[in-house]
Design a protein around this motif. Structure first.
Motif, PDB file in Angstrom:
ATOM      1  N   GLY A 134       0.674  -0.602   0.176  1.00  0.00           N
ATOM      2  CA  GLY A 134       0.066  -0.256  -0.042  1.00  0.00           C
ATOM      3  C   GLY A 134       0.888   1.629  -0.049  1.00  0.00           C
ATOM      4  O   GLY A 134       1.973   1.759  -0.786  1.00  0.00           O
ATOM      5  N   TYR A 135       0.147   2.516   1.166  1.00  0.00           N
ATOM      6  CA  TYR A 135       0.707   3.611   0.471  1.00  0.00           C
ATOM      7  C   TYR A 135       1.811   4.171   1.841  1.00  0.00           C
ATOM      8  O   TYR A 135       1.228   3.657   2.543  1.00  0.00           O
ATOM      9  CB  TYR A 135       0.300   4.977   0.042  1.00  0.00           C
ATOM     10  N   LYS A 136       2.474   5.140   2.045  1.00  0.00           N
ATOM     11  CA  LYS A 136       2.994   5.958   3.013  1.00  0.00           C
ATOM     12  C   LYS A 136       1.125   6.703   4.138  1.00  0.00           C
ATOM     13  O   LYS A 136       0.568   6.843   2.975  1.00  0.00           O
ATOM     14  CB  LYS A 136       3.278   6.830   3.044  1.00  0.00           C
ATOM     15  N   ILE A 137       1.271   6.509   5.691  1.00  0.00           N
ATOM     16  CA  ILE A 137       0.364   6.834   6.135  1.00  0.00           C
ATOM     17  C   ILE A 137       0.416   8.452   6.090  1.00  0.00           C
ATOM     18  O   ILE A 137       1.549   8.727   5.723  1.00  0.00           O
ATOM     19  CB  ILE A 137       0.722   6.320   7.290  1.00  0.00           C
ATOM     20  N   LYS A 138      -0.865   8.714   6.509  1.00  0.00           N
ATOM     21  CA  LYS A 138      -1.193  10.582   6.412  1.00  0.00           C
ATOM     22  C   LYS A 138      -1.865  10.871   7.036  1.00  0.00           C
ATOM     23  O   LYS A 138      -1.485  12.196   7.269  1.00  0.00           O
ATOM     24  CB  LYS A 138      -1.910  10.302   5.104  1.00  0.00           C
ATOM     25  N   ASP A 139      -2.720  10.177   8.423  1.00  0.00           N
ATOM     26  CA  ASP A 139      -2.504  10.598   9.150  1.00  0.00           C
ATOM     27  C   ASP A 139      -3.114   9.787  10.767  1.00  0.00           C
ATOM     28  O   ASP A 139      -3.052   8.792  10.089  1.00  0.00           O
ATOM     29  CB  ASP A 139      -3.683  11.923   9.130  1.00  0.00           C
ATOM     30  N   VAL A 140      -3.602  10.342  11.842  1.00  0.00           N
ATOM     31  CA  VAL A 140      -4.042   9.829  12.139  1.00  0.00           C
ATOM     32  C   VAL A 140      -5.677   9.056  12.140  1.00  0.00           C
ATOM     33  O   VAL A 140      -6.015  10.985  12.397  1.00  0.00           O
ATOM     34  CB  VAL A 140      -3.946   9.694  14.188  1.00  0.00           C
ATOM     35  N   GLU A 141      -6.414   8.569  12.498  1.00  0.00           N
ATOM     36  CA  GLU A 141      -7.744   8.677  12.628  1.00  0.00           C
ATOM     37  C   GLU A 141      -8.726   9.323  13.200  1.00  0.00           C
ATOM     38  O   GLU A 141      -7.881   9.134  14.437  1.00  0.00           O
ATOM     39  CB  GLU A 141      -8.656   7.110  12.174  1.00  0.00           C
ATOM     40  N   THR A 142      -9.830  10.274  13.008  1.00  0.00           N
ATOM     41  CA  THR A 142     -10.227  10.485  13.197  1.00  0.00           C
ATOM     42  C   THR A 142     -11.762   9.860  14.327  1.00  0.00           C
ATOM     43  O   THR A 142     -11.951   8.725  13.756  1.00  0.00           O
ATOM     44  CB  THR A 142     -11.417  11.611  12.972  1.00  0.00           C
ATOM     45  N   GLU A 143     -12.579  10.340  15.134  1.00  0.00           N
ATOM     46  CA  GLU A 143     -13.687   9.457  15.227  1.00  0.00           C
ATOM     47  C   GLU A 143     -14.293   9.273  14.337  1.00  0.00           C
ATOM     48  O   GLU A 143     -15.596   7.996  14.620  1.00  0.00           O
ATOM     49  CB  GLU A 143     -14.470  10.876  16.946  1.00  0.00           C
TER      50      GLU A 143
END
Length: 161
Positions: A134-143
């Motif tokens: 897959g790809y590089k992470i972008k951020d932390v999940e939100t609610e």
């Protein structure tokens, strides 16, 4: 040593499992575990022999998926490698059974994401150093992302929390 990045071909709607095994019997044993675990799964399997004639051994119940598995195994070229391409099922449906096959040493990837295999070549042969899944992470999940994840899991697994 030479290094190469091999892009794995994954047909639309399919998943791939790439692993390391140690014996020609892998082809028959993986075939058996797949059809007895989920007889509805369509699949193609290729296994690279690491001694003797060093052939790509193969099985499957879908010719297109078998052809893709062979192509991927050939492109990676490492010995004792297996490539399993599946449709009408997911790796989660068969992965534990595959891991329990006596010849299976490790699983490198089980995914539908774009997949690259990092390969090295020596004067003796080729080996997998790792994978890019897959790809590089972008951020932390939100609610909101968490809620989506929980609902998605309930849909695909009938999971109840």
């Amino acid at each position: 040593m030479n290094f190469e990045i091999v892009q794995v071909k994954i047909p639309e709607g399919a998943n791939v499992i790439i692993g390391h095994s140690h014996f020609i019997k892998t082809v028959e044993d993986l075939y058996e575990v797949i059809v007895t675990t989920n007889p509805n799964i369509k699949f193609g399997l290729a296994f690279n022999e690491a001694s003797g004639p060093c052939l790509i051994r193969y099985e499957g119940n879908d010719q297109q998926l078998t052809d893709v598995a062979i192509e991927n195994a050939r492109n990676i070229g490492a010995g004792h490698l297996f490539v399993l391409v599946i449709k009408d099922g997911y790796p989660i449906n068969i992965l534990n059974q595959i891991k329990n096959v006596q010849e299976v040493c490790r699983i490198f990837a089980a995914t539908a994401n774009p997949l690259q295999v990092i390969v090295t070549e020596t004067n003796q042969g080729r080996a997998i150093l790792g994978v890019v899944d897959g790809y590089k992470i972008k951020d932390v999940e939100t609610e909101k992302d968490r809620e989506f994840r929980h609902n998605f899991l309930r849909q695909v697994t009938k999971y109840k929390k």
